[in-house]
Design a protein around this motif. Structure first.
Motif, PDB file in Angstrom:
ATOM      1  N   THR A 118       0.833  -1.204   0.000  1.00 63.06           N
ATOM      2  CA  THR A 118       0.000   0.000   0.000  1.00 63.06           C
ATOM      3  C   THR A 118       0.867   1.253   0.000  1.00 63.06           C
ATOM      4  OG1 THR A 118      -1.799  -1.154   1.117  1.00 63.06           O
ATOM      5  CG2 THR A 118      -1.797   1.253   1.260  1.00 63.06           C
ATOM      6  N   PHE A 119       1.896   1.273   0.845  1.00 57.12           N
ATOM      7  CA  PHE A 119       2.794   2.419   0.886  1.00 57.12           C
ATOM      8  C   PHE A 119       3.479   2.601  -0.473  1.00 57.12           C
ATOM      9  CE2 PHE A 119       6.907   4.461   1.627  1.00 57.12           C
ATOM     10  CZ  PHE A 119       6.493   5.623   2.242  1.00 57.12           C
ATOM     11  N   ASP A 125       4.569   7.220  -7.801  1.00 51.20           N
ATOM     12  CA  ASP A 125       4.938   8.239  -8.788  1.00 51.20           C
ATOM     13  C   ASP A 125       5.942   9.258  -8.225  1.00 51.20           C
ATOM     14  OD1 ASP A 125       3.080   9.379  -7.068  1.00 51.20           O
ATOM     15  OD2 ASP A 125       2.061  10.510  -8.644  1.00 51.20           O
ATOM     16  N   TRP A 126       6.475   8.996  -7.051  1.00 49.52           N
ATOM     17  CA  TRP A 126       7.493   9.854  -6.456  1.00 49.52           C
ATOM     18  C   TRP A 126       8.870   9.404  -6.927  1.00 49.52           C
ATOM     19  CZ3 TRP A 126       6.724  10.989  -0.549  1.00 49.52           C
ATOM     20  CH2 TRP A 126       5.421  11.447  -0.327  1.00 49.52           C
ATOM     21  N   ALA A 131      10.764   8.853  -1.894  1.00 54.07           N
ATOM     22  CA  ALA A 131       9.991   7.781  -1.250  1.00 54.07           C
ATOM     23  C   ALA A 131      10.797   7.168  -0.107  1.00 54.07           C
ATOM     24  CB  ALA A 131       9.593   6.721  -2.272  1.00 54.07           C
ATOM     25  N   ARG A 132      12.091   6.896  -0.332  1.00 49.34           N
ATOM     26  CA  ARG A 132      12.942   6.338   0.723  1.00 49.34           C
ATOM     27  C   ARG A 132      13.074   7.317   1.886  1.00 49.34           C
ATOM     28  NH1 ARG A 132      15.862   4.520  -3.665  1.00 49.34           N
ATOM     29  NH2 ARG A 132      17.325   6.241  -3.528  1.00 49.34           N
ATOM     30  N   ARG A 133      13.266   8.574   1.573  1.00 46.19           N
ATOM     31  CA  ARG A 133      13.405   9.584   2.621  1.00 46.19           C
ATOM     32  C   ARG A 133      12.116   9.688   3.443  1.00 46.19           C
ATOM     33  NH1 ARG A 133      15.111  14.908   0.287  1.00 46.19           N
ATOM     34  NH2 ARG A 133      17.087  13.830   0.116  1.00 46.19           N
ATOM     35  N   PHE A 134      10.976   9.711   2.765  1.00 49.01           N
ATOM     36  CA  PHE A 134       9.698   9.795   3.463  1.00 49.01           C
ATOM     37  C   PHE A 134       9.483   8.558   4.340  1.00 49.01           C
ATOM     38  CE2 PHE A 134       4.921   9.475   3.358  1.00 49.01           C
ATOM     39  CZ  PHE A 134       4.707  10.512   4.248  1.00 49.01           C
ATOM     40  N   ALA A 135       9.815   7.371   3.828  1.00 50.47           N
ATOM     41  CA  ALA A 135       9.705   6.141   4.622  1.00 50.47           C
ATOM     42  C   ALA A 135      10.571   6.249   5.872  1.00 50.47           C
ATOM     43  CB  ALA A 135      10.105   4.928   3.788  1.00 50.47           C
ATOM     44  N   ARG A 140      11.041   7.100  11.709  1.00 55.56           N
ATOM     45  CA  ARG A 140      11.591   7.923  12.796  1.00 55.56           C
ATOM     46  C   ARG A 140      10.462   8.494  13.659  1.00 55.56           C
ATOM     47  NH1 ARG A 140      15.119  13.164  11.271  1.00 55.56           N
ATOM     48  NH2 ARG A 140      14.718  14.362  13.136  1.00 55.56           N
ATOM     49  N   LEU A 141       9.421   8.983  13.029  1.00 57.06           N
ATOM     50  CA  LEU A 141       8.272   9.532  13.750  1.00 57.06           C
ATOM     51  C   LEU A 141       7.606   8.456  14.600  1.00 57.06           C
ATOM     52  CD1 LEU A 141       6.454  12.078  14.108  1.00 57.06           C
ATOM     53  CD2 LEU A 141       5.090  11.188  12.205  1.00 57.06           C
ATOM     54  N   ALA A 142       7.411   7.267  14.024  1.00 55.13           N
ATOM     55  CA  ALA A 142       6.788   6.170  14.762  1.00 55.13           C
ATOM     56  C   ALA A 142       7.657   5.724  15.939  1.00 55.13           C
ATOM     57  CB  ALA A 142       6.513   4.996  13.825  1.00 55.13           C
ATOM     58  N   ALA A 143       8.959   5.621  15.719  1.00 55.21           N
ATOM     59  CA  ALA A 143       9.866   5.181  16.783  1.00 55.21           C
ATOM     60  C   ALA A 143       9.874   6.171  17.952  1.00 55.21           C
ATOM     61  CB  ALA A 143      11.275   4.993  16.240  1.00 55.21           C
ATOM     62  N   ALA A 144       9.748   7.440  17.651  1.00 56.64           N
ATOM     63  CA  ALA A 144       9.787   8.463  18.693  1.00 56.64           C
ATOM     64  C   ALA A 144       8.448   8.634  19.408  1.00 56.64           C
ATOM     65  CB  ALA A 144      10.216   9.802  18.092  1.00 56.64           C
ATOM     66  N   ASN A 145       7.386   8.064  18.842  1.00 56.76           N
ATOM     67  CA  ASN A 145       6.051   8.354  19.375  1.00 56.76           C
ATOM     68  C   ASN A 145       5.195   7.125  19.621  1.00 56.76           C
ATOM     69  OD1 ASN A 145       5.793  11.445  19.303  1.00 56.76           O
ATOM     70  ND2 ASN A 145       6.780  10.902  17.381  1.00 56.76           N
ATOM     71  N   THR A 146       5.820   5.971  19.830  1.00 57.31           N
ATOM     72  CA  THR A 146       5.065   4.766  20.178  1.00 57.31           C
ATOM     73  C   THR A 146       5.609   4.228  21.495  1.00 57.31           C
ATOM     74  OG1 THR A 146       6.523   3.418  18.795  1.00 57.31           O
ATOM     75  CG2 THR A 146       4.462   4.168  17.806  1.00 57.31           C
TER      76      THR A 146
END
Length: 152
Positions: A118-119, A125-126, A131-135, A140-146
């Motif tokens: 899905t991702f 089309d990026w 795409a790698r940077r966004f992933a 990073r966001l998930a690791a810092a906020n879970t």
């Protein structure tokens, strides 16, 4: 607060969360006759397992963002479906340990494969670098906020 740099990011994030919160698990359970709640529990048990140790009900409840009673009901349904196990700890009979069955591991792997697909479709089309940077930023966001710092 750094709203000048991040303006619009919050609403965009939550628009994505609202849109995908029910679709991601339904996508994997649709063909298998499964239950979205089972996928949520499998993800939470996996995230709550640490260093090869089984998960505890309290940690799974935290991962699910629920109180212990509601989490226990969801866990019981997932156990009844044969996707997880619930056993008394050999080290401490007061503790209950949770783990995934082979069928649960398979369902979790299928859910994660669907998430990856899905991702990939969302950023198809990026430019690959973006795409790698966004992933990476999402992880990073998930690791810092879970609760466990686990992005999965």
């Amino acid at each position: 607060m750094r709203t000048d740099m991040t303006e619009g990011g919050g609403p965009a994030l939550f628009r994505l969360v609202r849109f995908w919160s029910r679709r991601w698990a339904a996508g994997i359970t649709q063909d298998e006759g499964g239950d979205v709640a089972h996928i949520l529990v499998l993800e939470a048990v996996d995230a709550a397992r640490g260093d090869g140790r089984p998960a505890q009900i309290g940690a799974v409840a935290v991962e699910l963002g629920l109180d212990r009673s509601n989490a226990s009901r969801m866990i019981a349904a997932t156990v009844a479906a044969g996707l997880a196990t619930k056993t008394v700890s050999a080290q401490d009979a007061r503790r209950t340990e949770l783990d995934l069955t082979p069928a649960g591991e398979d369902r979790l792997a299928a859910a994660r494969a669907w998430q990856e697909e899905t991702f990939a479709r969302m950023v198809a089309d990026w430019p690959a670098r973006d795409a790698r940077r966004f992933a990476g930023y999402l992880m990073r966001l998930a690791a810092a906020n879970t609760p466990n710092g686990d992005p999965s």
